[in-house]
Design an enzyme around this catalytic site. Structure first.
Site, PDB file in Angstrom:
ATOM      1  N   GLU A   8      68.538  35.937 -13.278  1.00 50.63           N
ATOM      2  CA  GLU A   8      67.351  34.895 -13.580  1.00 50.63           C
ATOM      3  C   GLU A   8      67.790  33.629 -13.021  1.00 50.63           C
ATOM      4  OE1 GLU A   8      64.530  35.776 -14.621  1.00 50.63           O
ATOM      5  OE2 GLU A   8      65.073  37.658 -15.381  1.00 50.63           O
ATOM      6  N   TYR A  52      61.982  29.806 -20.129  1.00 48.53           N
ATOM      7  CA  TYR A  52      61.996  31.131 -19.309  1.00 48.53           C
ATOM      8  C   TYR A  52      63.107  31.960 -19.553  1.00 48.53           C
ATOM      9  CZ  TYR A  52      61.781  34.681 -15.891  1.00 48.53           C
ATOM     10  OH  TYR A  52      61.934  35.905 -15.086  1.00 48.53           O
ATOM     11  N   ASP A  58      56.473  33.176 -16.498  1.00 50.54           N
ATOM     12  CA  ASP A  58      56.960  32.710 -15.124  1.00 50.54           C
ATOM     13  C   ASP A  58      55.703  32.310 -14.518  1.00 50.54           C
ATOM     14  OD1 ASP A  58      56.086  34.926 -14.110  1.00 50.54           O
ATOM     15  OD2 ASP A  58      57.936  35.293 -12.847  1.00 50.54           O
ATOM     16  N   CYS A  65      48.319  40.420  -7.897  1.00 52.44           N
ATOM     17  CA  CYS A  65      47.567  39.220  -7.980  1.00 52.44           C
ATOM     18  C   CYS A  65      48.357  37.822  -7.703  1.00 52.44           C
ATOM     19  CB  CYS A  65      47.387  39.089  -9.602  1.00 52.44           C
ATOM     20  SG  CYS A  65      46.345  37.774 -10.300  1.00 52.44           S
TER      21      CYS A  65
END
Length: 300
Positions: free
Chosen positions: A47, A130, A148, A202
């Site tokens: 991450e 996050y 995110d 998307c």
């Protein structure tokens, strides 16, 4: 929100999860063997690296990093210079120092085990909303909304009916949580699935709506895909920027002269000497370099 037939028609969790199970990319941090070997530490490292960095650049660096430092205790013994060198060209190198400090804090305050509790994760250096929730969800399986940029874009279109999300806010977490399944494991999959949908279908510039599993319930498509103003802050061009100068200085220190180099010999042909000096000063201020006696080197 009370359940109604209209709400059920708008639910996005089930179709997104079904789509994800067959369409998700095979990424290292999604494999069971990755979690068995590296646990929450592996998720935390991935991450950190994935922040503002493409997946393709992260994967080889992640593999090398975890081979060298497979646990927080291993990394806590490293020097800042070793950490900055290993970070290589991932960009935003302060993340390397933050990760090093976080590893030290995990060893000192949590007996070498990355904590599960979100407030404890947030207390570690370099960890924000996050990353803390991502570790709690994707490593420990707890139920939290993980939001995110990709998630925010999917929710903006599917739920709010706008082309681009507004500035990040606490509302993002509440909006995501409202879409999540009640079951912890299903909620974890849904978090990953929405991010994957935003990253691969998307997308910001060219969404592939005909491949979207929730096209039939997307508020933005139902409204005719109206154009809305993208209010996100645009990043300045890299070419000719101070960021480019910082990267050039750090590359010399990392690849050519980790033990140090005379300031007068550092990028003597850089087209803007004042910009080069600003880059040096900023790297020293950020703890990414040390200067003294006319020389500069990686932090010891």
């Amino acid at each position: 929100m009370p359940e109604t037939p209209e709400n059920r028609d708008r639910e996005i969790a089930a179709p997104v999860i079904d789509w994800y199970r067959s369409a998700a990319r095979d990424l290292p941090w999604r494999r069971p063997e990755f979690h068995e070997r590296f646990g929450a530490w592996g998720v935390l490292v991935s991450e950190f690296m994935l922040q503002q960095t493409p997946v393709a650049r992260v994967i080889p660096r992640l593999d090398a990093w975890l081979e060298r430092w497979p646990s927080p205790a291993d990394m806590a013994t490293a020097s800042p210079a070793e950490v900055v060198q290993q970070w290589a060209n991932l960009g935003y190198p302060r993340r390397a120092l933050w990760l090093h400090r976080a590893a030290t804090e995990v060893v000192r305050e949590h007996d070498g085990t990355v904590p599960r509790d979100v407030p404890a994760l947030l207390a570690l250096t370099g960890i924000g909303d996050y990353t803390a929730r991502a570790v709690a969800v994707f490593s420990y399986g707890d139920r939290h909304p993980v939001v995110d940029t990709n998630t925010r874009r999917v929710l903006a279109r599917a739920v709010d009916g706008i082309a681009h999300p507004g500035p990040p806010s606490r509302r993002d977490l509440a909006l995501m949580e409202a879409q999540m399944p009640v079951d912890d494991s299903a909620a974890a999959v849904f978090n990953a699935a929405v991010m994957e949908l935003g990253a691969t279908v998307c997308t910001a510039r060219a969404p592939v709506c005909e491949e979207c599993p929730i096209a039939d319930r997307c508020a933005w498509l139902a409204a005719g895909s109206p154009a809305t103003v993208d209010t996100r802050r645009k990043q300045a061009a890299y070419e000719g920027s101070d960021r480019q100068a910082r990267g050039a200085v750090l590359r010399v220190l990392r690849e050519i002269a980790p033990a140090g180099i005379a300031l007068e010999d550092l990028l003597p042909d850089w087209p803007d000497p004042l910009q080069r000096d600003r880059a040096i000063d900023s790297l020293v201020a950020d703890g990414l370099a040390e200067a003294g006696n006319g020389e500069i080197a990686l932090p010891r």
